[in-house]
Design a protein around this motif. Structure first.
Motif, PDB file in Angstrom:
ATOM      1  N   GLN A 135       0.825  -1.095   0.055  1.00 27.77           N
ATOM      2  CA  GLN A 135      -0.025  -0.052   0.174  1.00 27.77           C
ATOM      3  C   GLN A 135       0.767   1.333   0.000  1.00 27.77           C
ATOM      4  N   ARG A 136       0.206   2.335  -0.481  1.00 32.01           N
ATOM      5  CA  ARG A 136       0.809   3.809  -0.762  1.00 32.01           C
ATOM      6  C   ARG A 136       1.781   4.190   0.558  1.00 32.01           C
ATOM      7  N   GLN A 137       1.222   3.891   1.737  1.00 32.33           N
ATOM      8  CA  GLN A 137       1.880   4.292   2.962  1.00 32.33           C
ATOM      9  C   GLN A 137       3.181   3.618   3.198  1.00 32.33           C
ATOM     10  N   HIS A 138       3.335   2.503   2.512  1.00 32.20           N
ATOM     11  CA  HIS A 138       4.779   1.888   2.787  1.00 32.20           C
ATOM     12  C   HIS A 138       5.757   2.307   1.561  1.00 32.20           C
ATOM     13  N   LEU A 139       5.358   3.227   0.848  1.00 33.20           N
ATOM     14  CA  LEU A 139       6.221   3.625  -0.327  1.00 33.20           C
ATOM     15  C   LEU A 139       6.838   5.053  -0.418  1.00 33.20           C
ATOM     16  N   GLU A 140       7.948   5.114  -0.855  1.00 35.31           N
ATOM     17  CA  GLU A 140       8.464   6.389  -1.015  1.00 35.31           C
ATOM     18  C   GLU A 140       8.976   6.477  -2.519  1.00 35.31           C
ATOM     19  N   ILE A 141       8.456   7.377  -3.525  1.00 34.07           N
ATOM     20  CA  ILE A 141       8.956   7.544  -4.865  1.00 34.07           C
ATOM     21  C   ILE A 141      10.273   8.208  -4.830  1.00 34.07           C
ATOM     22  N   VAL A 142      11.075   7.536  -5.328  1.00 34.28           N
ATOM     23  CA  VAL A 142      12.470   8.253  -5.323  1.00 34.28           C
ATOM     24  C   VAL A 142      12.934   8.555  -6.620  1.00 34.28           C
ATOM     25  N   HIS A 143      12.494   8.312  -7.795  1.00 39.77           N
ATOM     26  CA  HIS A 143      12.755   8.693  -9.275  1.00 39.77           C
ATOM     27  C   HIS A 143      12.125   8.181 -10.012  1.00 39.77           C
ATOM     28  N   GLN A 144      11.962   8.827 -11.163  1.00 39.16           N
ATOM     29  CA  GLN A 144      11.121   8.045 -12.417  1.00 39.16           C
ATOM     30  C   GLN A 144      12.324   8.476 -13.653  1.00 39.16           C
ATOM     31  N   LEU A 145      12.223   7.609 -14.394  1.00 37.81           N
ATOM     32  CA  LEU A 145      13.159   7.498 -15.669  1.00 37.81           C
ATOM     33  C   LEU A 145      12.602   8.991 -16.550  1.00 37.81           C
ATOM     34  N   GLU A 146      13.382   9.479 -16.946  1.00 37.47           N
ATOM     35  CA  GLU A 146      12.884  10.655 -17.941  1.00 37.47           C
ATOM     36  C   GLU A 146      12.202  10.242 -19.341  1.00 37.47           C
ATOM     37  N   GLU A 147      12.628   9.085 -19.848  1.00 36.90           N
ATOM     38  CA  GLU A 147      12.079   8.780 -21.175  1.00 36.90           C
ATOM     39  C   GLU A 147      11.389   7.501 -20.850  1.00 36.90           C
ATOM     40  N   GLU A 148      10.285   7.284 -21.797  1.00 39.72           N
ATOM     41  CA  GLU A 148       9.880   5.660 -21.642  1.00 39.72           C
ATOM     42  C   GLU A 148      10.672   4.674 -22.430  1.00 39.72           C
ATOM     43  N   LEU A 149      10.605   3.601 -21.998  1.00 44.64           N
ATOM     44  CA  LEU A 149      11.326   2.483 -22.410  1.00 44.64           C
ATOM     45  C   LEU A 149      10.393   1.618 -23.498  1.00 44.64           C
ATOM     46  N   TYR A 150      10.661   0.899 -24.420  1.00 43.73           N
ATOM     47  CA  TYR A 150       9.958   0.086 -25.489  1.00 43.73           C
ATOM     48  C   TYR A 150      10.554  -1.009 -25.608  1.00 43.73           C
ATOM     49  N   TYR A 151       9.462  -1.996 -25.733  1.00 37.33           N
ATOM     50  CA  TYR A 151      10.176  -3.505 -26.067  1.00 37.33           C
ATOM     51  C   TYR A 151       8.928  -4.001 -26.949  1.00 37.33           C
ATOM     52  N   ASP A 152       9.438  -4.791 -27.936  1.00 35.73           N
ATOM     53  CA  ASP A 152       8.478  -5.505 -28.749  1.00 35.73           C
ATOM     54  C   ASP A 152       8.231  -6.774 -28.343  1.00 35.73           C
ATOM     55  N   LEU A 153       7.080  -7.534 -28.413  1.00 34.00           N
ATOM     56  CA  LEU A 153       6.767  -8.800 -28.025  1.00 34.00           C
ATOM     57  C   LEU A 153       7.578  -9.743 -29.268  1.00 34.00           C
ATOM     58  N   PRO A 154       7.969 -10.905 -28.778  1.00 34.40           N
ATOM     59  CA  PRO A 154       8.401 -11.980 -29.959  1.00 34.40           C
ATOM     60  C   PRO A 154       7.303 -12.443 -30.848  1.00 34.40           C
ATOM     61  N   GLU A 155       7.564 -12.811 -31.996  1.00 32.51           N
ATOM     62  CA  GLU A 155       6.665 -13.441 -33.054  1.00 32.51           C
ATOM     63  C   GLU A 155       5.561 -14.253 -32.403  1.00 32.51           C
ATOM     64  N   GLU A 156       5.973 -15.149 -31.489  1.00 31.54           N
ATOM     65  CA  GLU A 156       4.950 -16.024 -31.029  1.00 31.54           C
ATOM     66  C   GLU A 156       4.061 -15.662 -30.231  1.00 31.54           C
ATOM     67  N   LEU A 157       4.469 -14.421 -29.687  1.00 34.05           N
ATOM     68  CA  LEU A 157       3.054 -13.756 -28.644  1.00 34.05           C
ATOM     69  C   LEU A 157       2.431 -12.669 -29.466  1.00 34.05           C
ATOM     70  N   HIS A 158       2.639 -12.283 -30.706  1.00 34.02           N
ATOM     71  CA  HIS A 158       1.711 -11.322 -31.523  1.00 34.02           C
ATOM     72  C   HIS A 158       0.601 -11.788 -31.458  1.00 34.02           C
ATOM     73  N   GLY A 159      -0.410 -10.943 -31.338  1.00 30.30           N
ATOM     74  CA  GLY A 159      -1.908 -11.079 -31.359  1.00 30.30           C
ATOM     75  C   GLY A 159      -2.535 -11.941 -30.264  1.00 30.30           C
ATOM     76  N   LYS A 160      -1.691 -12.123 -29.136  1.00 34.30           N
ATOM     77  CA  LYS A 160      -2.152 -13.056 -28.107  1.00 34.30           C
ATOM     78  C   LYS A 160      -2.280 -12.279 -26.939  1.00 34.30           C
ATOM     79  N   LEU A 161      -1.759 -11.251 -26.631  1.00 29.14           N
ATOM     80  CA  LEU A 161      -1.787 -10.382 -25.545  1.00 29.14           C
ATOM     81  C   LEU A 161      -2.576  -9.056 -25.589  1.00 29.14           C
ATOM     82  N   TRP A 162      -3.200  -8.617 -24.815  1.00 25.87           N
ATOM     83  CA  TRP A 162      -3.889  -7.202 -24.805  1.00 25.87           C
ATOM     84  C   TRP A 162      -4.801  -7.146 -25.953  1.00 25.87           C
TER      85      TRP A 162
END
Length: 163
Positions: free
Chosen positions: A66-93
């Protein structure tokens, strides 16, 4: 990357949660039968949702922390991207995305291990958890996310001390 390409990736938040010793939380996914892969908490961002709030929500859903047990220290400035492997295309989300774009947060966990409850949500994602040295994280994740984890560890390295 063009603005149109950006929408081919599911918006997501990821969290490196560290304890007082500077160790990172990882969970073993319930749905991965292919190997001994562990990952940090991550999950989708709802339309219009603030990234920090999405991170806190996802962390609570996946770890019970829960939130009371957390302290936000930092956020990376840029988003990071990854591609799903071919065998997972169309199967998630619903098949709508070819990968994820992730905003990453570093948070300090100020609770005790008993505050972690993998079954806090009606659909648990992890079956086990442990604390690990952050330098081991890229070795523990599925190979198609390894580059993201290397970038996350490098991006948070200067903030990992317990000062």
């Amino acid at each position: 990357m063009s603005r149109a390409d950006r929408y081919e990736y599911r918006p997501c938040v990821g969290t490196m949660m560290i304890n007082a010793l500077g160790e990172a939380f990882v969970g073993k996914r319930i749905d991965n039968k292919e190997g001994d892969w562990w990952q940090m908490p991550q999950g989708g961002v709802d339309d219009g949702e603030d990234l920090a709030e999405a991170m806190v929500r996802e962390l609570a859903e996946e770890t019970g922390v829960q939130r009371q047990h957390l302290e936000i220290v930092h956020q990376l400035e840029e988003e990071l991207y990854y591609d799903l492997p071919e065998e997972l295309h169309g199967k998630l989300w619903g098949g709508k995305f070819k990968g994820q774009r992730q905003a990453w947060f570093l948070v300090r966990f100020n609770g005790s291990d008993s505050d972690i409850d993998l079954e806090a949500h009606k659909h648990p994602e992890f079956c086990e958890w442990k604390w690990v040295d952050p330098d081991l994280l890229p070795e523990l994740i599925v190979p198609f996310k390894r580059e993201v984890y290397e970038t996350v560890v490098a991006g948070f390295r200067s903030k990992l001390s317990s000062e």
